[in-house]
Write an enzyme that holds these catalytic residues in place. Structure first.
Site, PDB file in Angstrom:
ATOM      1  N   HIS A  36       0.889  -1.160   0.000  1.00 62.18           N
ATOM      2  CA  HIS A  36       0.000   0.000   0.000  1.00 62.18           C
ATOM      3  C   HIS A  36       0.925   1.207   0.000  1.00 62.18           C
ATOM      4  CE1 HIS A  36      -2.789   3.128   1.064  1.00 62.18           C
ATOM      5  NE2 HIS A  36      -1.925   3.490   1.981  1.00 62.18           N
ATOM      6  N   CYS A 105      -4.418   2.349  -4.696  1.00 57.41           N
ATOM      7  CA  CYS A 105      -3.611   3.349  -3.998  1.00 57.41           C
ATOM      8  C   CYS A 105      -2.309   3.654  -4.729  1.00 57.41           C
ATOM      9  CB  CYS A 105      -3.318   2.905  -2.565  1.00 57.41           C
ATOM     10  SG  CYS A 105      -2.421   1.332  -2.474  1.00 57.41           S
TER      11      CYS A 105
END
Length: 171
Positions: A36, A105
């Site tokens: 992430h 993301c």
């Protein structure tokens, strides 16, 4: 005007280390993690989950960064940086646009950084196509249900936590 660094933050290995163990078996090469990412500039952290979120650096629900990579420098003032993030959050990176493979993301971090400092996530990191590599592996089809479950959780991430509605920003 002062030049301010723009950093890519590798916040969390979403597999909690499992990618390092099973990655070579799945795709035939070492895998450091399934990351992430977010962007930190001027003390704020920008990330995509349940829309575009802005929080104080290090206060996202993904916790403290495991790695940082300097992407470039910017002279943009905070209000312009915020406006760019908000514009992205109203166009390509709305909550309903989240897709673990095609619009996650990492794609946001790449686009946002490219706009504010002219440098996106380097291709050499493998971050932008990490999910595609996994799905194209021999075990990819069996992993699709796991990725689908991750998509609903990560697609709802806000500064409030996971599965929360709407993007949040600090005052």
């Amino acid at each position: 005007m002062t030049m301010i660094p723009v950093a890519l933050i590798l916040c969390a290995d979403l597999t909690n280390g499992l990618a390092q163990v099973i990655g070579p078996m799945l795709i035939g090469r070492p895998v450091e993690g399934v990351w992430h990412t977010s962007i930190v500039v001027r003390g704020r952290e920008y990330f995509f989950g349940g829309g575009v979120n802005i929080t104080r650096a290090g206060e996202s629900p993904f916790g403290q960064p495991q790695k940082k990579l300097k992407l470039g420098m910017t002279q943009l003032p905070p209000e312009i940086i915020r406006a760019i993030a908000e514009d992205l959050g109203q166009s390509k990176f709305r909550q309903q646009d989240y897709n673990l493979i095609k619009n996650n993301c990492n794609h946001f971090s790449h686009t946002f950084s490219s706009l504010i400092c002219g440098e996106g996530i380097p291709e050499s990191t493998g971050i932008l196509n990490q999910h595609e590599v996994l799905l194209d592996s021999p075990m990819g089809p069996q992993l699709a249900p796991i990725l689908a479950a991750m998509e609903s959780q990560l697609g709802g991430a806000t500064v409030q936590g996971f599965g929360q509605a709407g993007a949040q920003q600090p005052s």
